[in-house]
Design a protein around this motif. Sequence first.
Motif, PDB file in Angstrom:
ATOM      1  N   GLU A   2     -22.837  18.815 -85.800  1.00  0.00           N
ATOM      2  CA  GLU A   2     -22.839  19.237 -87.197  1.00  0.00           C
ATOM      3  C   GLU A   2     -24.192  19.876 -87.489  1.00  0.00           C
ATOM      4  OE1 GLU A   2     -21.699  16.109 -89.820  1.00  0.00           O
ATOM      5  OE2 GLU A   2     -19.789  15.791 -88.789  1.00  0.00           O
ATOM      6  N   ILE A   3     -24.160  21.001 -88.179  1.00  0.00           N
ATOM      7  CA  ILE A   3     -25.397  21.687 -88.568  1.00  0.00           C
ATOM      8  C   ILE A   3     -25.459  21.691 -90.082  1.00  0.00           C
ATOM      9  CG2 ILE A   3     -26.768  23.768 -88.390  1.00  0.00           C
ATOM     10  CD1 ILE A   3     -25.083  24.571 -85.999  1.00  0.00           C
ATOM     11  N   LEU A   4     -26.513  21.083 -90.607  1.00  0.00           N
ATOM     12  CA  LEU A   4     -26.759  21.136 -92.046  1.00  0.00           C
ATOM     13  C   LEU A   4     -27.616  22.364 -92.296  1.00  0.00           C
ATOM     14  CD1 LEU A   4     -27.405  17.453 -91.997  1.00  0.00           C
ATOM     15  CD2 LEU A   4     -26.030  18.399 -93.818  1.00  0.00           C
ATOM     16  N   VAL A   5     -27.073  23.296 -93.046  1.00  0.00           N
ATOM     17  CA  VAL A   5     -27.751  24.575 -93.232  1.00  0.00           C
ATOM     18  C   VAL A   5     -27.785  24.903 -94.719  1.00  0.00           C
ATOM     19  CG1 VAL A   5     -25.634  25.925 -92.924  1.00  0.00           C
ATOM     20  CG2 VAL A   5     -27.823  26.973 -92.403  1.00  0.00           C
ATOM     21  N   ARG A   6     -28.812  25.624 -95.103  1.00  0.00           N
ATOM     22  CA  ARG A   6     -28.950  26.028 -96.498  1.00  0.00           C
ATOM     23  C   ARG A   6     -27.713  26.801 -96.940  1.00  0.00           C
ATOM     24  NH1 ARG A   6     -33.105  23.697 -99.396  1.00  0.00           N
ATOM     25  NH2 ARG A   6     -34.648  23.066 -97.865  1.00  0.00           N
TER      26      ARG A   6
END
Lengths: 207, 123
Positions: free
Chosen positions: A170-174
């Motif tokens: 999972e990538i938490l991105v703006r």
Amino acid sequence: MTAPVRRSPLAHRKPASAPDDLLHLSERAFDAKIVLRGTPDILGPALAEVAGVEMPEPTRSTTSDRHRLLWQSPDEFLLLGPKDTELALLDALQAALDGAHVQIVNVSDYHTTLVLAGPKARETLMTLSTLDLHPRGFTVDQVAGTTFGHALGWLVQTADDEAEGGPVFEILVRWSHADYLFCELTHGARAFGMPESKPLSGELMEI
Amino acid sequence: MFVIDCPNCGPRDQSEFVYGGEAHIARPTKSEDMTDAEWGEFVFMRTNTKGLFAERWWHATGCRKFFNMLRNTATDEIHAVYRIGEKPPKVDADLPATPAGEASIGSGNDAVKIMRADAEAGS
């Protein structure tokens, strides 16, 4: 009639998949996300009580049945929870940490979550990142803040490589970088047959 | 490009870091008594060392913490990484040797320096 109050940053993109279940890329918006600043000994009891999670070791994350706690720096942690629980979590944490030297901020609308799953997930991430993403170098529950192309993001592995369907990242991105990163990930996975992502409406973004 | 061993996050690529300038420069405590020259000294003057140099780095994309590093500015060899507030550790290094065996100060263009030395001696 209910009015839509929130629109995800990737509402105009369909989840993308490579053939033979090699890779699946999708967005999971609106998770509850709360940043906690403070020392682990102060935050630990409150988080155990409210979310049922232990404090993670550096560069690791811990989980309970509904929550995940990410280490971000020695005095900064990110609590993830199910959709629409952020206000209840915020109230509970503020009550549990009343008067303590901490900062609790609701960042649910700052980031969105990109879910990258499949046997080729590691190789796709390698096209965008300088991290050591070998299975020995990056393991399940590990956390790293880094850049993916030009986008800043937090990467966490949520399912093991041996799991059914391959590892899950999972990538938490703006919010505002999510469209760029989604396109870059589909572009990076073109060797595995991933089609280029075309928006359902609006302007076509060429990268 | 080189790999920096962040004290919090572990080894990461240099592109994740931001250079923070020379380390161990204490802010003056009695700034109201300082002359402009002393302010200029504090704000602008740096040693520009060739060889072992204590400098600050900021892990911009990871833990977002500053830390100190001892680096050979001529070879980019990293000798030590230590936290803010700590004293630089003693390192056992053959300094300031460079891969090409240049002079310890200056650009390394020894021919120019020899010519200048000759000119000064003759005048």
